[in-house]
Design a protein around this motif. Structure first.
Motif, PDB file in Angstrom:
ATOM      1  N   ASP A 126      51.149  51.213  35.246  1.00 15.65           N
ATOM      2  CA  ASP A 126      50.215  52.235  35.030  1.00 15.65           C
ATOM      3  C   ASP A 126      50.313  53.557  35.669  1.00 15.65           C
ATOM      4  O   ASP A 126      50.065  54.643  35.228  1.00 15.65           O
ATOM      5  CB  ASP A 126      48.832  51.622  35.679  1.00 15.65           C
ATOM      6  N   ARG A 173      55.711  46.064  40.410  1.00 12.22           N
ATOM      7  CA  ARG A 173      55.269  45.960  39.263  1.00 12.22           C
ATOM      8  C   ARG A 173      55.917  46.233  38.005  1.00 12.22           C
ATOM      9  O   ARG A 173      56.002  47.593  37.865  1.00 12.22           O
ATOM     10  CB  ARG A 173      53.603  46.488  39.124  1.00 12.22           C
ATOM     11  N   ARG A 286      40.472  46.157  37.296  1.00 13.67           N
ATOM     12  CA  ARG A 286      39.092  46.592  36.553  1.00 13.67           C
ATOM     13  C   ARG A 286      39.198  47.553  35.508  1.00 13.67           C
ATOM     14  O   ARG A 286      38.546  47.672  34.863  1.00 13.67           O
ATOM     15  CB  ARG A 286      38.208  46.916  37.596  1.00 13.67           C
ATOM     16  N   TRP A 287      40.213  48.561  35.653  1.00  6.01           N
ATOM     17  CA  TRP A 287      40.303  49.765  34.690  1.00  6.01           C
ATOM     18  C   TRP A 287      40.925  49.075  33.398  1.00  6.01           C
ATOM     19  O   TRP A 287      40.276  49.419  32.392  1.00  6.01           O
ATOM     20  CB  TRP A 287      40.985  50.823  35.370  1.00  6.01           C
ATOM     21  N   ASP A 288      42.193  48.569  33.639  1.00  6.32           N
ATOM     22  CA  ASP A 288      42.754  47.962  32.304  1.00  6.32           C
ATOM     23  C   ASP A 288      41.494  46.961  31.585  1.00  6.32           C
ATOM     24  O   ASP A 288      41.506  46.830  30.444  1.00  6.32           O
ATOM     25  CB  ASP A 288      43.914  47.069  32.423  1.00  6.32           C
ATOM     26  N   TRP A 376      42.741  47.158  46.754  1.00 10.21           N
ATOM     27  CA  TRP A 376      43.632  48.398  46.445  1.00 10.21           C
ATOM     28  C   TRP A 376      43.409  49.768  47.190  1.00 10.21           C
ATOM     29  O   TRP A 376      42.175  49.956  47.090  1.00 10.21           O
ATOM     30  CB  TRP A 376      44.108  48.462  45.291  1.00 10.21           C
TER      31      TRP A 376
END
Ligand code: ACO
Ligand SMILES: O=CC(=O)O
Ligand code: MG
Length: 562
Positions: A126, A173, A286-288, A376
């Motif tokens: 991301d 990641r 949470r954003w994805d 995070w």
């Protein structure tokens, strides 16, 4: 004597063609053996990855026809069974605060490792625009970070950057399964992006990592954007193959899976079960996850999102997801990681900065009370406040895995299918459409220019947050949503969007300045964003749609002709 015209190039093994720019620094990463390792992964797993991507499309067609995501009756035994993942490696028992950031620039990697966080998640996903330069510099940075030798001199500011004695533990990641790596061809096909990211990093660093940071375990990874446990099974196979090739103990590699797609929340036990010898828990991406809610329900007019700013963790579907994740992880003996608050420090306004910090504190307090074991941070400036919240609550314990009394632990047991898909509530506004447009266009402009995470309007924006802006506009247009325009109702139509894009582009130009606007890729980003928001079929990922625009082939970079 005539100067030699033969350019230096990569020494690629049979069947591998490197099309990215040659650089001697990159050549130390793209060695013949490392490329052969990546090619081996590609050859063994590309069929399974292709099948998994087909299954994603099939599932989406079922959702488009009206089906709702649900727990799979065929895997009830896995959900109900009494089993646990392998014990947590001692080196990462305490993950209370994790900082994230792109794997390049180099200075940022050093800052993250020195930040006081327990973990640094170095991102090829991301937060990183996957240009060849970024990917390769990222690999060089991580190799030097694991070796402990990374340093950087900022000549303009006369600052030296080097590692502290105490540093964060490194998680890496890789990209998601869907993204190709067009600069490396294996048997004539673009490599699978995440196998390049994983393969090169693992190949060069497993020994140093296990001997140092990992204290006998590792390397450690975060795995993004999976939709089904069959995708976790592929990762498990990749890990087994890598461990065998390296001759290291099975179960050395550990990975935290981001639960950041709606289908995956119905598969959390199954995902952990597939990875049970390699698991380092789950994380609330949470954003994805919000992006995926829109994507999954693209054909469901009864599930339109309110303005992006209103889709927070207090919405029932988001709270239920976090509680079920905590319950699931703790039942299986692994970390339940929280997510990212998007606020970042505000430098020029002390009151606004304090208000932003307060929002972060509240979000983190909710997480730790719910039972999350860590969380995070997007910026080093937030770490002291987040540490205070988590450490204050944990009182010397490294995590809450054994704590049966946390809110999420208790409530998670009762979360059902309906809870996980309940439509979020709140207003839909033309201002929301405008903000989505300004954010989407500026993010795309930055991404095309090589930056995958940027500060916009005092928030961190990356590929996941920008995706919400894109798909929300698309969803509102597709279903002709009624938007509030200061007390007057307006329908979301292509004509309204065209007007909004024109006006918001002018506003962005005024905000960033004419010169920067002209030199940047804003106009191009505006065109791409408009097309994506009005496309008859929703593009799966903005980064996939725009990927070809950042590919830079250098024919002759391999095979070596020296
Ligand atoms: C949805 C998700 O996937 S979340 C995870 C993916 N997203 C991310 O990882 C985003 C991470 N954060 C960032 O990229 C950055 O914080 C941004 C882009 C939002 C803001 O960055 P900047 O504008 O550079 O912030 P700012 O100017 O305040 O930086 C101050 C210092 O902190 C450093 N810094 C800022 N963020 C980070 C970070 N995440 N990691 C390490 N150092 C950082 C900067 O390098 C700078 O260092 P310096 O003083 O030595 O020059
Ligand atoms: O990757 C994290 C997310 O929130 O998306
Ligand atoms: Mg994400």
């Amino acid at each position: 004597m005539a100067a030699s015209t033969t350019a230096a190039c990569y020494d690629a093994p049979e069947g591998v063609d490197v099309r990215g720019r040659y650089d001697p620094e990159f050549a130390a990463i793209l060695t013949r053996d490392a490329l052969a390792f990546v090619a081996g992964l590609q050859r063994e797993f590309h069929g399974a990855v292709r099948y998994a991507m087909e299954q994603r499309r099939k599932a989406q067609r079922r959702y488009d026809a009206g089906e709702l995501p649900r727990f799979d009756p065929a895997t009830a035994l896995v959900r109900d069974g009494d089993w646990a993942c392998a014990p947590v490696p001692p080196a990462v028992a305490d993950r209370t605060v994790e900082i994230t950031g792109p794997a390049t620039p180099r200075k940022m990697v050093i800052n993250a490792l020195n930040s006081g966080a327990k973990v640094f998640m170095a991102d090829f996903e991301d937060a990183l625009s996957p240009t060849w330069e970024n990917l390769m510099h990222g690999q060089v940075n991580l190799r030097d970070a694991v070796a402990g030798t990374i340093s950087f001199r900022d000549a303009a500011r006369g600052r030296e950057y080097r590692l502290n004695d105490q540093t964060a533990k490194l998680f890496v990641r890789p990209r998601g399964w869907h993204l190709p790596e067009a600069h490396i061809l294996v048997d004539g096909e673009p490599a699978i992006g995440c196998l390049v990211d994983f393969g090169l990093y693992f190949f060069h660093n497993h020994a140093a990592f296990r001997a140092g940071q990992g204290a006998g375990f590792g390397p450690f990874f975060y795995l993004p954007k999976m939709e089904h446990s069959r995708e976790a099974r592929i990762w498990n196979g990749v890990f087994q193959r890598a461990e065998k090739a390296a001759g290291i103990t099975p179960g050395s590699i550990r990975a935290t899976v981001l639960v950041e797609t709606l289908p995956a929340v119905f598969q959390m036990n199954e995902i952990l079960h597939e990875l049970r010898d390699h698991s380092a828990g789950l994380n609330c991406g949470r954003w994805d996850y919000i992006f995926s809610y829109v994507k999954t329900f693209r054909a469901h007019p009864d599930r339109l999102l309110p303005d992006r700013a209103l889709v927070g963790m207090s919405q029932h579907f988001m709270r239920s997801y976090s509680h079920l994740l905590i319950h699931t992880c703790h039942r299986r003996g692994v970390h339940a990681m929280g997510g990212m608050a998007a606020q970042i420090p505000i430098k020029d306004d002390a009151a606004a900065n304090e208000a932003a910090l307060e929002l972060v504190r509240k979000d983190k307090l909710r997480e730790v009370r719910a039972g999350h074991d860590g969380t995070w941070a997007a910026h080093p400036g937030l770490i002291p406040a987040i540490r205070e919240v988590f450490e204050g609550h944990l009182r010397g314990r490294p995590n809450q895995i054994g704590d049966a009394a946390a809110v999420g632990q208790l409530e998670g047991a009762g979360v059902g299918e309906e809870d996980l898909i309940q439509p979020p509530r709140g207003a839909r506004t033309v201002d929301g459409l405008r903000l989505n447009t300004r954010v989407g266009v500026q993010y795309l402009a930055a991404w095309l220019a090589g930056s995958g995470s940027v500060p916009l309007y005092n928030l961190m924006e990356d590929a996941a947050t920008a995706e919400i802006s894109r798909v929300q506009n698309w969803q509102w247009l597709r279903h002709g949503a009624a938007l509030d325009a200061g007390g007057v109702e307006m329908r979301a139509t292509p004509e309204l969007l065209a007007r909004v894009v024109e006006e918001e582009m002018a506003r962005v130009e005024a905000e960033v300045g004419r010169e920067r606007f002209r030199q940047g890729r804003y106009a191009e980003a505006g065109r791409i964003f408009s097309r994506q928001c009005t496309a008859p079929e929703l593009d799966d990922f903005l980064t996939l749609d725009a990927y070809n625009l950042i590919v830079a082939h250098h024919p002759g970079a391999s095979p070596c002709k020296l």
